[in-house]
Design an enzyme around this catalytic site. Sequence first.
Site, PDB file in Angstrom:
ATOM      1  N   ASN A 137      19.301  67.589  64.248  1.00  0.00           N
ATOM      2  CA  ASN A 137      17.707  67.213  63.922  1.00  0.00           C
ATOM      3  C   ASN A 137      16.844  68.337  63.774  1.00  0.00           C
ATOM      4  OD1 ASN A 137      18.675  64.331  64.023  1.00  0.00           O
ATOM      5  ND2 ASN A 137      17.781  64.071  66.037  1.00  0.00           N
ATOM      6  N   ARG A 184      22.522  56.482  49.834  1.00  0.00           N
ATOM      7  CA  ARG A 184      23.074  57.596  50.456  1.00  0.00           C
ATOM      8  C   ARG A 184      24.555  56.607  50.526  1.00  0.00           C
ATOM      9  NH1 ARG A 184      20.425  61.498  52.619  1.00  0.00           N
ATOM     10  NH2 ARG A 184      18.319  61.168  53.482  1.00  0.00           N
ATOM     11  N   ARG A 233      17.704  63.301  50.000  1.00  0.00           N
ATOM     12  CA  ARG A 233      17.847  64.739  50.523  1.00  0.00           C
ATOM     13  C   ARG A 233      19.077  65.038  51.343  1.00  0.00           C
ATOM     14  NH1 ARG A 233      12.911  65.461  53.505  1.00  0.00           N
ATOM     15  NH2 ARG A 233      11.980  66.195  51.731  1.00  0.00           N
ATOM     16  N   HIS A 245      14.452  54.315  47.009  1.00  0.00           N
ATOM     17  CA  HIS A 245      14.992  53.720  48.405  1.00  0.00           C
ATOM     18  C   HIS A 245      15.147  52.467  48.787  1.00  0.00           C
ATOM     19  CE1 HIS A 245      14.206  54.220  53.012  1.00  0.00           C
ATOM     20  NE2 HIS A 245      15.209  55.267  52.547  1.00  0.00           N
ATOM     21  N   TYR A 263      24.381  52.835  62.809  1.00  0.00           N
ATOM     22  CA  TYR A 263      22.952  52.568  62.757  1.00  0.00           C
ATOM     23  C   TYR A 263      22.956  51.252  63.114  1.00  0.00           C
ATOM     24  CZ  TYR A 263      22.091  57.125  59.966  1.00  0.00           C
ATOM     25  OH  TYR A 263      22.154  58.390  59.761  1.00  0.00           O
ATOM     26  N   ARG A 312      10.968  54.029  66.232  1.00  0.00           N
ATOM     27  CA  ARG A 312      11.980  54.999  67.201  1.00  0.00           C
ATOM     28  C   ARG A 312      11.519  56.484  67.037  1.00  0.00           C
ATOM     29  NH1 ARG A 312      16.144  55.967  62.967  1.00  0.00           N
ATOM     30  NH2 ARG A 312      14.971  57.907  62.615  1.00  0.00           N
ATOM     31  N   HIS A 360      17.412  51.723  63.078  1.00  0.00           N
ATOM     32  CA  HIS A 360      17.250  52.023  61.838  1.00  0.00           C
ATOM     33  C   HIS A 360      16.506  50.961  61.139  1.00  0.00           C
ATOM     34  CE1 HIS A 360      18.265  53.389  57.483  1.00  0.00           C
ATOM     35  NE2 HIS A 360      17.688  54.576  58.067  1.00  0.00           N
TER      36      HIS A 360
END
Length: 704
Positions: A55, A384, A414, A444, A477, A573, A601
């Site tokens: 992170n 992703r 990213r 997205h 997740y 979160r 998530h």
Amino acid sequence: MSEEEKNNIHSSPSAAYLNRDLSWIEFNRRVLEEAQDPNNPLLERAKFLGIVSSNLDEFISVRVAGIQDQIRAGYTKKDFTGYTPSGLHKRLYKRVGKIVTDQYRAFRDISRSLNKKGIILVDYEDLTQAQETAVEQYYRDIIFPVLTPMAVDQSRPFPLVHSLFIYLAVVLTKKHKDHDEFFFAILQIPSNLPRCIPLPHRANSKRRQFVYIEDVIRAHIGTLFSGYHPVAVNEFRLTRNSDLSIDEEGAEDLLEEIEKELRKRRRGVPVRLEVQKGIHPYALEQLLAEFEVEHFVYEIDGPLDLGFLRQFAGGLKGHSDLNYPPIEPVYPAEFEETEDFFEVLRERDVLVYHPYESFESFIDFITQASEDEQVMAIKMTLYRVSGNSPLITALARAAGSGKQVTVVVELKARFDEERNIAWARKLEQSGCHVVYGLVGLKTHAKITLIVRQEGNELRRYVHIGTGNYNENTAKIYTDISMFTAHYEIGLDASELFNQITGYSANYDWNSFFVAPVSLSNSLKKLIQRESEHAANGRPARIIAKMNSLSNQQVIDDLYEADQAGVSIDLIVRGVCCLRPGVPGLSERITVRSIVDRFLEHSRIYYFENGGNPEVYLSSADWMTRNLTRRVELMCPVRDKTAREQVVQILEMSLQDNQKSSFLLPSGNYERPNDEKAPFRSQFAAMNVESWKYTQALPSDPMHS
């Protein structure tokens, strides 16, 4: 909060908000607390510590790098939380330093506990003779052939140092010389070899010993520099600016433009330098002169890059007592009644809660569609994707059988850019229509549309999710997805893909709220509607579950709703810029964060609406980037049973008193201290029967 602090909030507009980046540091500290918690299984603590490190790497390479860019550009304007770039940079430097100190304190504690369990990271000088012999053989056969020492002198300039790799800085003197002239070289630690090398052990022994690869190389450094005496060998690690700067307007081929920018990323501006504690002064002098990092230089008291702990802890076998019990995702019972997904969805919507319910259901859905002769078209967004995704195979098979397959691949996801480029090429080669989204926007939204010929009509089947179409992250997740054949949702799905892939005029959405077109204004109206209900004495409540909340307009709208009498429960979160619990500003707002075994998530939004609740699933957090710079989707849950199931999920989160932390007006977080029976929402969700199949509510007849 003191009276002075309360007065400051009301007198200074910026004091009403918490800073995004400082809030992120608080989130990573909550992750660190999981590594520090002795009640968590030991190897799970090690994994959390690895996550803290990963992170920080991303935060430094993107967020801190961006702040440093602003400072270099002479930007001095305060953000809406009251910070200038330079002021924020100083605060972050101190906060990151504190978290790194605590991180390595936790590492030493975990290492001691692992030793007691027979998992030992051995210092090289403590190897037995037999172990040293085995390691020397491993060095000669495996490590030595791939090492490349790189000298730095007048004829050989400083070589390119890649971001986030571990290197050795080697200070040398010539043998048999009286003077103390120093020579300098660097050496990259091979990243494609195990960081921790297993040592020989007795058969049937549960005791496992390992030695760090950098210690092995250091012990044999003389094999690389004959004629020289190594004075010091110290580790260092550089973090570069990893954000991409892409001219989409001027790019003739977006794929090639991104590939070019990825190559530039390797030479990004240095942002952070980590060095081994006690590094030789000459080595440090050389590194600082080359990289010109003024701040964010940290001496590390331990092995650099604890991110390796995730793989190390996950790869240890025979220690089930040191891990969480494995979870076996349940296959959704709705789809076990028949192998025909389309038959089920003609009758009702199906909600799936990952990782407690299996992502295999979605893979099977796409697989059935790819093989069904009545399916005419498949359209899908991919943000992703996992390394060897069966989804790609199913889509390729569908295209090969003559179906119209359109895949919107987001090349700008990213740190997944290279993988997505590879998938895009593979899909194109198989006959799929691949679209790279819209200029200036990341796609997205998580949506799949299947168009099927049924008799004399075409019927649309839609899947909408809060998370990515990735079977690996679906295991770790928490995300919600919904299968539906709802007519209006199908119409909107078709229009959304038309807007992404072609030219389409403004459209009056039937069910969807879409960013950047309508989502921001729609959220504002939904929040204001709750204020109107409260003002007229009707039930008014908002429950919002998301990853981050940082958009100033949304926060201001929530403050206004609070002052109108709306009860607001936020489950955020990570980053939260809203300051809850301030009298006269946000006293009816609570903010809690849940950090547990799985990464929270899902994005779920609930509006009481005067006693006629509405529930939405979304790909979007309430951040400026989601509302203005991305194609995002918020979709209502129309089916009554599915809606009740979503509410149950929210209620479980609100009841959690074991892994939730409450945000205080000061910006700090604290664990609840109540006398209620312990309740852990993620553990409760593992019992799918308890929250999904006990409602016995009829579905709405909304599929015509």
